[in-house]
Design an enzyme around this catalytic site. Structure first.
Site, PDB file in Angstrom:
ATOM      1  CG  HIS A  76      -1.692   1.266   1.402  1.00 40.76           C
ATOM      2  ND1 HIS A  76      -2.552   1.811   0.475  1.00 40.76           N
ATOM      3  CD2 HIS A  76      -1.664   2.136   2.454  1.00 40.76           C
ATOM      4  CE1 HIS A  76      -3.033   2.953   0.942  1.00 40.76           C
ATOM      5  NE2 HIS A  76      -2.506   3.182   2.143  1.00 40.76           N
ATOM      6  CD  GLU A 104      -3.568   6.215  11.412  1.00 39.21           C
ATOM      7  OE1 GLU A 104      -4.647   5.634  11.288  1.00 39.21           O
ATOM      8  OE2 GLU A 104      -3.191   7.136  10.666  1.00 39.21           O
ATOM      9  CG  ASP A 105      -1.458   1.738  10.941  1.00 40.40           C
ATOM     10  OD1 ASP A 105      -2.303   2.242  11.710  1.00 40.40           O
ATOM     11  OD2 ASP A 105      -1.617   1.646   9.717  1.00 40.40           O
ATOM     12  CG  ASP A 167      -3.813   6.757   2.441  1.00 36.78           C
ATOM     13  OD1 ASP A 167      -3.633   5.536   2.264  1.00 36.78           O
ATOM     14  OD2 ASP A 167      -4.337   7.241   3.468  1.00 36.78           O
ATOM     15  CG  ASP A 287     -25.348  16.545 -21.503  1.00 31.10           C
ATOM     16  OD1 ASP A 287     -26.077  15.646 -21.032  1.00 31.10           O
ATOM     17  OD2 ASP A 287     -24.947  17.511 -20.836  1.00 31.10           O
TER      18      ASP A 287
END
Length: 755
Positions: A76, A104-105, A167, A287
């Site tokens: 990722h 964060e992780d 992200d 259109d």
């Protein structure tokens, strides 16, 4: 002339299967640095070396972590960095993209990132990190605070939002393995927040893809049905599209104009949105297909427009010049809608290569153009909106309110108005003169009293239209009206108005709290210590008292006393104990009251004196509507300030029985600064001209009617009952109004309404 076939130039999201230029990388390849390396050729070797170090750091940090699909988590960050590399962002941004989830992780600290990769990269990563480590009362509050942190980091450095959008884009592309409800929640958040941000910054490619993916996850059945309908329509109209292509190519060749023609197809989401908003069936959306004409120089855009208008007839009112007046996000093109040989409308867009790049890439075009020296104009894209985030933040402490203001400002449409000096300003559709006033300057908005549009006076709530010339009339003593919040459209105007009203309410509450504390201290045989910061002894006492009460300072403490969140008598008893501990005598401290006008004698009697100038911190109860001359009592509601009832009010009596400690003595001042409202009931004979008789009687008593109400049943009977709100000076004035009404031939009975 460069010409691409119509199908080949359609967006990849709309033509799956036609745009796979290379096979998907294997899991091992996607998890390696080689998957990113070939996209970094625009960077010097020294930068690539630093990026490789960031990759190793992120790979180690995410070791053992996997995505819902079963892939190693590092795939990722590599994909996010790859999207950023497509925009040719600098090395710091690519490094931050690789490490954006590390804090964060993985428990990595900001200090560690500063030591390893220097402060700029660490700041980018920190701006992308949610606030999950802090405690919030609700998930919504946590989410709102995280958004605020990210958006403010974006306002300081736009690379933050570019990485975040990359992200989110990769997450949206790979949500297939998540639970249905989670997919839908993330898609809704993307549609509400991230897609509009991408549009606001001119990132139209990302904007369209995020919309399409969100639509697919929120309404999968509708997405599938529209996909089939589009495929069928594409086949049915292939001959028409080919014919238009041939005609257009020949027309430009005959004119000797070198252009590149690109096919363009409406996205599924935009078709769905048009069907829903205009209540159309798919067959009525005409259109769906269009063309983009890319030329070398700006004047050629207008030449191309002339060629097309000679080829097919233009539809009246469907021409837009976004070159002369660009959209707020920097978008520039000429738009015209022509009638095709079969009578169906076809839209054409004319732009230069530079305009095309800015239209698709927005602020990211700054890095793409950096080497060409064309970045100056691109750098300014969205800068005004980014600055408005800082302004809104300065006046909004609540994260949910901040997010509400930001959502309001993420508008897709705009109107273009002119100042009296012919400067163009872009505002959201539905904007009013008040929005315009605050867009000029907060002082202009705060002191706005009237407006003129095209030289004619208009209400402040009037909607502005493109081309209007707007003039604001200000007055020195004017201030924002709370009613403006019901019609302003911009987040800036809304936050400025709320900020002013909050400050005003806090100041009034502080003065009320100061008055109430002085009264409570008088009951203890003490006077209010000086609030002068230069009086060090008194200042220290106030600081100790605020600390004991759990407030940051004395201002906050007095506000909470005024709002009823803290009981004045309890605070006064604590101060008395603190003064006794210091050995101070009651007559050794100075009495200082606010602007409420109480004298020492009035305070000794234990009353708060009201003269009508107290503002929002003191409210007259709507159940009994007290006026000067009535016996009154004050109820200190929790967080509501002081609410004044008449002594005989039944609602007030019930409150007193349930919560007697929150009642305090109040009295009217000798001189009032304003008028007051009283409620009057009138029983009258129904007939023509009766209302005029009532109004005449009230006017004769020198009072004003502010509101009239009458039940529907009353209108069909011989007699009718009416309720009036009248503006009066005092109780004697009410009695005079009642006397004048009784003299009216149509009036059978009149009374003052009380609960």
């Amino acid at each position: 002339m460069g010409l691409r076939s119509f199908a080949a130039s359609l967006p990849a999201a709309l033509m799956p299967g036609l745009h796979k230029t290379a096979p998907e990388p294997t899991q091992a390849e996607a998890a390696s640095f080689d998957a990113l390396l070939h996209r970094l050729s625009y960077l010097p070797k020294s930068d690539i070396k630093r990026i490789r170090e960031a990759y190793k750091f992120a790979d180690e940090a995410h070791l053992g972590q996997f995505r819902a699909s079963g892939e190693p988590y590092i795939t990722h960050p590599i994909a996010v960095a790859g999207i950023c590399a497509e925009w040719r962002l600098d090395a710091q941004a690519i490094m931050a993209a690789l490490m954006h989830d590390a804090m964060e992780d993985c428990g990595v600290t900001k200090t560690e990132l500063i030591e390893r990769f220097e402060a700029p990269t660490a700041e980018l990563v920190d701006g992308l990190t949610k606030l999950d480590k802090l405690q919030f009362s609700t998930k919504e509050e946590s989410q709102a605070e995280s958004f605020r942190k990210m958006l403010l980091a974006m306002a300081r450095d736009v690379r933050v939002i570019l990485i975040k959008l990359a992200d989110r884009l990769h997450n949206m592309r790979t949500m297939g393995h998540m639970a249905f409800e989670k997919r839908r929640r993330i898609a809704r958040e993307t549609l509400d927040i991230y897609a509009p941000i991408a549009h606001r910054l001119g990132l139209n490619e990302i904007y369209r893809e995020l919309q399409e993916l969100s639509f697919q996850y929120i309404h999968p059945w509708r997405h599938g049905a529209l996909s089939k309908a589009i495929a069928k329509a594409r086949g049915n109209r292939r001959d028409l599209v080919s014919r238009i292509e041939r005609d257009v190519v020949k027309a430009f060749a005959d004119a000797g104009l070198k252009v590149e023609i690109q096919g363009r197809e409406k996205t599924l989401f935009s078709i769905y949105k048009k069907m829903r908003e205009k209540h159309l069936s798919f067959a009525q959306v005409s259109d769906i297909f269009g063309f983009r004409v890319v030329v070398d120089e700006l004047p050629q855009c207008y030449l191309a427009l002339g060629v097309l208008h000679q080829l097919y007839k233009p539809q009246p009112g469907r021409f837009k010049d976004y070159i002369a007046i660009p959209k707020p996000n920097g978008y520039q093109s000429l738009h015209t809608t022509l009638v095709s040989p079969l009578g169906t409308p076809v839209e054409f867009q004319m732009r230069t290569e530079t305009m095309h790049m800015v239209a698709e890439k927005g602020v990211a075009a700054h890095w793409l153009y950096k080497a060409k020296g064309n970045a100056q104009a691109v750098q300014q894209l969205g800068s005004r909106w980014l600055q408005s985030l800082i302004d809104i933040q300065d006046e909004t402490r609540d994260a949910s309110e901040f997010l509400e203001h930001v959502k309001i400002d993420l508008f897709p449409d705009a109107v273009y108005v002119f100042t009296p000096k012919s400067k163009i300003m872009a505002l959201p559709r539905g904007a009013t003169p008040v929005d315009y006033a605050y867009a000029i300057h907060s002082d202009v908005g705060d002191h706005c009293v009237a407006a003129k549009v095209n030289g004619e006076p208009v209400p402040l709530r009037a909607e502005l239209r493109s081309g209007d010339v707007v003039e604001i009339i200000t007055a020195t003593g004017a201030r924002p009206n709370p009613a403006w919040l019901s019609f302003v459209r911009t987040g800036r105007a809304r936050s400025k108005i709320r900020h002013f009203l909050k400050n005003l309410e806090q100041e009034e509450s502080r003065e009320l709290g100061q008055k109430m504390l002085a009264q409570a201290l008088r009951a203890e045989g003490l006077a209010l210590p000086s609030l002068d910061i230069e009086d060090q002894e008194a200042h220290g006492l106030w600081q100790d008292l605020a600390k004991w009460a759990g407030n940051r300072n004395v201002h906050e403490l007095l506000v909470e006393v005024g709002l009823g969140r803290k009981i004045a008598t309890i605070v006064a008893k604590k101060m008395a104990r603190m003064l006794a501990a210091q050995g101070q005598r009651p007559d050794a401290v100075t009495l200082t009251l606010g602007r409420f006008g109480a004298t020492d004698d009035q305070t000794t009697q234990g009353q708060i004196t009201l003269d009508g100038s107290e503002g929002a911190s003191v409210r007259l109860a709507s159940c009994c509507r007290p006026v000067p001359g009535d016996d009154i009592k004050g109820y200190l509601g929790r967080g509501e300030g002081l609410i004044v009832h008449t002594a005989e009010c039944q609602v007030g009596r019930r409150l007193f029985q349930r919560d007697s400690e929150h009642w305090i003595a109040v009295a009217w001042a000798d001189e009032m600064t304003r008028s007051f409202e009283a409620a009057i009931g009138v029983l009258m004979r129904n007939g023509k001209g009766v209302l005029a008789q009532i109004a005449t009687a009230v006017s004769t008593a020198e009072a004003d009617i502010t509101h009239i109400s009458m039940s529907d049943e009353s209108q069909a009977r011989e007699t009718a009952e009416m309720q009036l709100l009248i503006s009066v000076r005092d109780r004697l004035h009410v009695a005079e109004v009642l006397r004048m009404l009784k003299r009216s031939p149509a009036v059978m009975r009149v009374w003052r309404i009380k609960p």
